[in-house]
Design an enzyme around this catalytic site. Structure first.
Site, PDB file in Angstrom:
ATOM      1  N   CYS A   1       0.852  -1.175   0.000  1.00  0.00           N
ATOM      2  CA  CYS A   1       0.000   0.000   0.000  1.00  0.00           C
ATOM      3  C   CYS A   1       0.898   1.239   0.000  1.00  0.00           C
ATOM      4  O   CYS A   1       1.899   1.288   0.705  1.00  0.00           O
ATOM      5  CB  CYS A   1      -0.939   0.105   1.194  1.00  0.00           C
ATOM      6  SG  CYS A   1      -2.098  -1.243   1.322  1.00  0.00           S
TER       7      CYS A   1
ATOM      8  N   ARG B   1       3.921  -0.338  -4.818  1.00  0.00           N
ATOM      9  CA  ARG B   1       3.648  -0.872  -3.482  1.00  0.00           C
ATOM     10  C   ARG B   1       2.319  -1.627  -3.407  1.00  0.00           C
ATOM     11  O   ARG B   1       2.001  -2.223  -2.380  1.00  0.00           O
ATOM     12  CB  ARG B   1       3.625   0.270  -2.461  1.00  0.00           C
ATOM     13  CG  ARG B   1       4.908   1.048  -2.402  1.00  0.00           C
ATOM     14  CD  ARG B   1       4.787   2.175  -1.414  1.00  0.00           C
ATOM     15  NE  ARG B   1       4.607   1.672  -0.076  1.00  0.00           N
ATOM     16  CZ  ARG B   1       5.589   1.339   0.743  1.00  0.00           C
ATOM     17  NH1 ARG B   1       6.825   1.464   0.359  1.00  0.00           N
ATOM     18  NH2 ARG B   1       5.337   0.896   1.948  1.00  0.00           N
TER      19      ARG B   1
ATOM     20  N   TRP C   1      -2.707  -2.683  -1.646  1.00  0.00           N
ATOM     21  CA  TRP C   1      -2.399  -4.100  -1.802  1.00  0.00           C
ATOM     22  C   TRP C   1      -3.275  -4.781  -0.761  1.00  0.00           C
ATOM     23  O   TRP C   1      -3.048  -4.624   0.443  1.00  0.00           O
ATOM     24  CB  TRP C   1      -0.920  -4.364  -1.543  1.00  0.00           C
ATOM     25  CG  TRP C   1      -0.503  -5.766  -1.838  1.00  0.00           C
ATOM     26  CD1 TRP C   1      -0.107  -6.264  -3.044  1.00  0.00           C
ATOM     27  CD2 TRP C   1      -0.428  -6.861  -0.917  1.00  0.00           C
ATOM     28  NE1 TRP C   1       0.193  -7.601  -2.932  1.00  0.00           N
ATOM     29  CE2 TRP C   1       0.004  -7.995  -1.641  1.00  0.00           C
ATOM     30  CE3 TRP C   1      -0.697  -7.003   0.442  1.00  0.00           C
ATOM     31  CZ2 TRP C   1       0.188  -9.245  -1.047  1.00  0.00           C
ATOM     32  CZ3 TRP C   1      -0.526  -8.250   1.022  1.00  0.00           C
ATOM     33  CH2 TRP C   1      -0.087  -9.352   0.285  1.00  0.00           C
TER      34      TRP C   1
ATOM     35  N   ASN D   1      -1.626   2.076   5.683  1.00  0.00           N
ATOM     36  CA  ASN D   1      -0.766   1.016   5.153  1.00  0.00           C
ATOM     37  C   ASN D   1      -0.374   0.151   6.345  1.00  0.00           C
ATOM     38  O   ASN D   1       0.174   0.653   7.308  1.00  0.00           O
ATOM     39  CB  ASN D   1       0.465   1.671   4.513  1.00  0.00           C
ATOM     40  CG  ASN D   1       1.611   0.702   4.247  1.00  0.00           C
ATOM     41  OD1 ASN D   1       2.756   1.104   4.224  1.00  0.00           O
ATOM     42  ND2 ASN D   1       1.326  -0.547   4.054  1.00  0.00           N
ATOM     43  N   GLY D   2      -0.713  -1.133   6.278  1.00  0.00           N
ATOM     44  CA  GLY D   2      -0.369  -2.015   7.395  1.00  0.00           C
ATOM     45  C   GLY D   2      -1.535  -2.923   7.740  1.00  0.00           C
ATOM     46  O   GLY D   2      -2.472  -3.062   6.954  1.00  0.00           O
TER      47      GLY D   2
ATOM     48  N   GLU E   1      17.125 -17.885  -8.160  1.00  0.00           N
ATOM     49  CA  GLU E   1      16.749 -16.516  -8.524  1.00  0.00           C
ATOM     50  C   GLU E   1      16.155 -16.476  -9.937  1.00  0.00           C
ATOM     51  O   GLU E   1      15.177 -15.768 -10.189  1.00  0.00           O
ATOM     52  CB  GLU E   1      17.975 -15.587  -8.387  1.00  0.00           C
ATOM     53  CG  GLU E   1      17.796 -14.149  -8.825  1.00  0.00           C
ATOM     54  CD  GLU E   1      16.707 -13.379  -8.089  1.00  0.00           C
ATOM     55  OE1 GLU E   1      16.147 -13.863  -7.109  1.00  0.00           O
ATOM     56  OE2 GLU E   1      16.382 -12.268  -8.563  1.00  0.00           O
TER      57      GLU E   1
ATOM     58  N   LYS F   1      12.408 -15.162 -10.757  1.00  0.00           N
ATOM     59  CA  LYS F   1      12.148 -14.064 -11.701  1.00  0.00           C
ATOM     60  C   LYS F   1      11.079 -14.467 -12.700  1.00  0.00           C
ATOM     61  O   LYS F   1      10.176 -13.701 -13.001  1.00  0.00           O
ATOM     62  CB  LYS F   1      13.401 -13.693 -12.491  1.00  0.00           C
ATOM     63  CG  LYS F   1      14.436 -12.757 -11.974  1.00  0.00           C
ATOM     64  CD  LYS F   1      14.066 -11.405 -11.518  1.00  0.00           C
ATOM     65  CE  LYS F   1      13.351 -11.394 -10.210  1.00  0.00           C
ATOM     66  NZ  LYS F   1      14.067 -11.063  -9.011  1.00  0.00           N
TER      67      LYS F   1
ATOM     68  N   GLU G   1       7.600 -14.784 -10.972  1.00  0.00           N
ATOM     69  CA  GLU G   1       7.065 -13.493 -10.545  1.00  0.00           C
ATOM     70  C   GLU G   1       6.394 -12.745 -11.687  1.00  0.00           C
ATOM     71  O   GLU G   1       5.316 -12.193 -11.517  1.00  0.00           O
ATOM     72  CB  GLU G   1       8.205 -12.593 -10.044  1.00  0.00           C
ATOM     73  CG  GLU G   1       8.654 -12.839  -8.639  1.00  0.00           C
ATOM     74  CD  GLU G   1       9.794 -11.900  -8.263  1.00  0.00           C
ATOM     75  OE1 GLU G   1       9.703 -11.264  -7.215  1.00  0.00           O
ATOM     76  OE2 GLU G   1      10.798 -11.806  -9.007  1.00  0.00           O
TER      77      GLU G   1
ATOM     78  N   HIS H   1      16.670 -36.603  -7.347  1.00  0.00           N
ATOM     79  CA  HIS H   1      15.834 -36.988  -6.218  1.00  0.00           C
ATOM     80  C   HIS H   1      14.420 -36.455  -6.348  1.00  0.00           C
ATOM     81  O   HIS H   1      13.736 -36.266  -5.336  1.00  0.00           O
ATOM     82  CB  HIS H   1      16.483 -36.517  -4.912  1.00  0.00           C
ATOM     83  CG  HIS H   1      17.856 -37.073  -4.727  1.00  0.00           C
ATOM     84  ND1 HIS H   1      18.081 -38.397  -4.428  1.00  0.00           N
ATOM     85  CD2 HIS H   1      19.079 -36.495  -4.863  1.00  0.00           C
ATOM     86  CE1 HIS H   1      19.389 -38.598  -4.354  1.00  0.00           C
ATOM     87  NE2 HIS H   1      20.011 -37.461  -4.629  1.00  0.00           N
TER      88      HIS H   1
ATOM     89  N   LYS I   1       6.149  -4.505  -4.149  1.00  0.00           N
ATOM     90  CA  LYS I   1       7.602  -4.403  -4.006  1.00  0.00           C
ATOM     91  C   LYS I   1       8.030  -4.357  -2.546  1.00  0.00           C
ATOM     92  O   LYS I   1       9.033  -4.933  -2.168  1.00  0.00           O
ATOM     93  CB  LYS I   1       8.094  -3.148  -4.723  1.00  0.00           C
ATOM     94  CG  LYS I   1       9.594  -3.059  -4.694  1.00  0.00           C
ATOM     95  CD  LYS I   1      10.146  -2.564  -5.977  1.00  0.00           C
ATOM     96  CE  LYS I   1      11.632  -2.774  -6.049  1.00  0.00           C
ATOM     97  NZ  LYS I   1      11.988  -4.160  -6.361  1.00  0.00           N
TER      98      LYS I   1
END
Ligand code: G6P
Length: 616
Positions: free
Chosen positions: A2, A27, A76, A102-103, A489, A493, A496, A512, A611
């Site tokens: 947010c 955000r 968000w 925000n929170g 990573e 990427k 995402e 395995h 983010k």
């Protein structure tokens, strides 16, 4: 998560709020809303809309107010699905107070129950609406000022918040407060106007003078006055800092997307990160930010790296580097797990928190826990003045410049640089590295920007590979040694931003489990540069080829063997094994970018992500 903005001053607030929300959209982008106070009627003009800030802007078109005070929010979603009703701002029962938040308020349901028993009715499913109802309830019950009601409410709520409140009865005042979620106040010329935002990006085109609000502080902005008090009602002196960010740094600068710009910025961001620190001529590494703790690092019995997401991957690379060169045992922890499992911290342990934003709630809480248990906390952050940076005993900034694309790229390579510099510096003090090897690695470090630049030239070739595999439903990424975290990573990427399922694995572990997935349709990306595990990974590639898997291999320039074995190769310049992740990750960033773009995905704002994750 947010983004929040606020303005009070002599200009029309509307466009300042909308532009600010655009800057903060990384955000969260589930819904957006603004409210301003119109004069002389002192009435609210509010707009809320599901979707992006652009949708809100369209909905407002031609109806904007001329009010000179207002607040805005980009969401968000946490409590309640993304829709117009759950969008912020939220209002008190009398509709005299408006709030953005925000929170998360953890005890909102018990407060809500109590308020419902007193006759309150709620329009939305959000904790924020409960919060603003609660504030008005306190104000009416106690007959106190709004400021006092906010303070009392904050002593009762549990959770994280950055809030800004607007009151119709006091149309020349904004009240803001924070605990756990960031809030910056911009101070205009002669204090004639004030800006509030979750980070400095909406503010810097108006002023460089800012005050970072600390946890449990309340700010009241009026006319040309800023007053800050603690939640315990103690008056505090605002600490005004001057920011050093250029406007161009937060704009796209000719690129189609922030992510692409940030990928291409890496030769420069890596250089910036090393500037003044890697001193080739003097054969030394200078890290002023951790100087007071250098002895503690040298004598550390153990280093614990805590982080989330991409930052956690840079921690994994650092584990290999610290153990190889500085011979200090390292544990790499997901901050979210570390904080809830009563971890053992011994005297002499060093905790290093790694975070691009410096605001990730789990990382912050893990650090607080480590601090309580007596650890020395060092921070590696990109955002100057962020909460983690401020909580750290000492730390090193990555200086990668603002990273706006939600998927982290240049912050990752800069984190690797900082962690490598730290490890090599300690290794040299400890004499666990020879002078010759130290100098060789130092020299190699300075060559990394140019090597990264060379890999970026492969973007068009990588685009062609992307074209071939853009419709795959699964991807496997495999690497060994230093390239194992790079495999993780690379997979992250792709997931995402393209929404293709991808898994990263240590190449030898493939046998395995993941090997069962391999068939003619399955693209497998091997990070198979010429390092100490090269021969082993060649065998793993053969195992995949024997099962008709499609192999894309990241190889070292001049490799004569792998191009004959695999379907596609991407050649990267050679460097030391320990530094290879900074080079070998670049083609994976580009591959994800191109695939996501071809699939029509929003690369800068992938669905459901944000983010800066300021909720746990
Ligand atoms: C989010 C972002 C990731 C980032 C992670 C940790 O998930 O989308 O890109 O790696 O948070 O963030 P931090 O700011 O602590 O590095």
């Amino acid at each position: 998560m947010c983004g929040i903005v606020g303005y009070i001053g002599k200009r029309e607030a509307h466009s300042i709020l909308i532009n600010g929300l655009k800057r903060l959209e990384y955000r969260g982008y589930d819904s957006a809303g603004i409210v301003t106070i119109d004069t002389p009627s002192n009435s609210f003009t509010a707009f809320k809309k599901k979707g992006k800030v652009a949708d809100l802007e369209k909905a407002i078109s031609g109806k904007s107010s001329k009010g000179k005070i207002g607040i805005g929010h980009t969401r968000w979603a946490t409590h309640g699905e993304p829709n117009d009703v759950n969008a912020h701002p939220h209002f008190s029962p009398s509709k005299k107070l408006a709030m953005i938040h925000n929170g998360i308020i953890e005890n909102y349901s018990s407060i809500k129950k109590e308020l419902i028993s007193k006759g309150h009715k709620f329009d939305s499913e959000t904790d924020t609406e409960v919060f603003i109802h609660f504030i008005e309830h306190i104000q009416q019950n106690n007959g106190c000022t709004l400021e006092e009601a906010v303070r009392l409410a904050l002593t009762k709520v549990v959770g994280a918040y950055a809030i800004v409140i607007l009151s119709k009865d006091q149309p020349d005042q904004l009240i803001a407060a924070r605990k756990g979620s960031p809030l910056v106040i911009g101070i205009g010329k002669n204090k004639e106007e004030f800006f509030i935002a979750s980070d400095a990006t909406p503010i810097i085109e108006y002023t460089r003078e800012v005050v970072y609000l600390n946890d449990e502080e309340i700010a009241v902005l009026r006319g040309n006055d800023i007053q800050i008090k603690s939640i315990k009602d103690i008056e505090l002196t605002p600490y005004i800092q001057s920011l050093d960010i250029e406007l161009e740094a937060i704009e796209k600068g000719g690129y189609d997307h922030y992510m692409l710009k940030e990928i291409f910025e890496q030769p420069r961001s890596i250089k910036d990160c090393m500037r003044g620190r890697v001193r080739l001529k003097e054969k030394k590494i200078v890290l002023g930010g951790i100087q007071k703790n250098i002895d503690n690092l040298i004598n550390a019995k153990r280093i614990i790296l805590i982080a989330c997401g991409t930052s956690w991957h840079s921690g994994l690379v650092a584990e290999y580097i610290f153990e190889e060169f500085a011979r200090i045992p390292v544990e790499v922890e997901y901050a979210s797990e570390f904080r809830y499992r009563n971890p053992i911290i011994n005297k002499g342990d060093i905790v290093i928190a790694i975070s691009q934003s410096g605001e990730t709630a789990d990382t912050l809480a893990a650090m607080e826990l480590a601090k309580r248990k007596g650890a020395i906390n060092l921070g590696i952050c990109n955002v100057v003045g962020s909460s983690i940076a401020r909580l750290s005993d000492e730390g090193v900034y990555t200086h990668a410049g603002p990273e706006i694309g939600v998927a982290s790229t240049k912050a990752f390579t800069a984190q690797l640089i900082v962690l490598t510099m730290m490890a090599l510096k300690v290794a040299r003090y400890k004499k666990t590295i020879t002078e010759g090897h130290f100098e060789e690695l130092l020299k190699e470090l300075t060559l990394i920007p140019e090597k990264v630049r060379k890999v970026l030239e492969l973007s068009t070739a990588i685009q062609k590979i992307a074209e071939i595999y853009k419709d795959a439903t699964n991807f496997l990424y495999l690497g060994r040694g230093y390239n194992f975290p790079v495999a993780l990573e690379g997979a992250l990427k792709l997931k995402e931003i393209s929404y293709i399922h991808a898994e990263g694995y240590p190449a030898a572990e493939m046998k395995h489990g993941p090997i069962a997935l391999i068939d003619e349709e399955m693209p497998v990306v091997f990070i198979a540069t010429r390092d100490s595990s090269y021969d082993k990974i060649v065998s793993n590639i053969q195992e995949v080829k024997a099962r008709k898997g499609k192999v894309i291999a990241i190889v070292t320039e001049g490799d004569a063997l792998l191009p004959k074995m695999v379907d596609y190769v991407i050649e990267v310049p050679n460097t030391s094994d320990a530094l290879m992740p900074m080079v070998s990750v670049i083609p994976l960033q580009l591959l994800s970018y191109h695939i996501a773009l071809m699939r029509g995905c929003n690369v800068d704002q992938p669905r459901n992500l944000a983010k800066s994750v300021t909720v746990e």
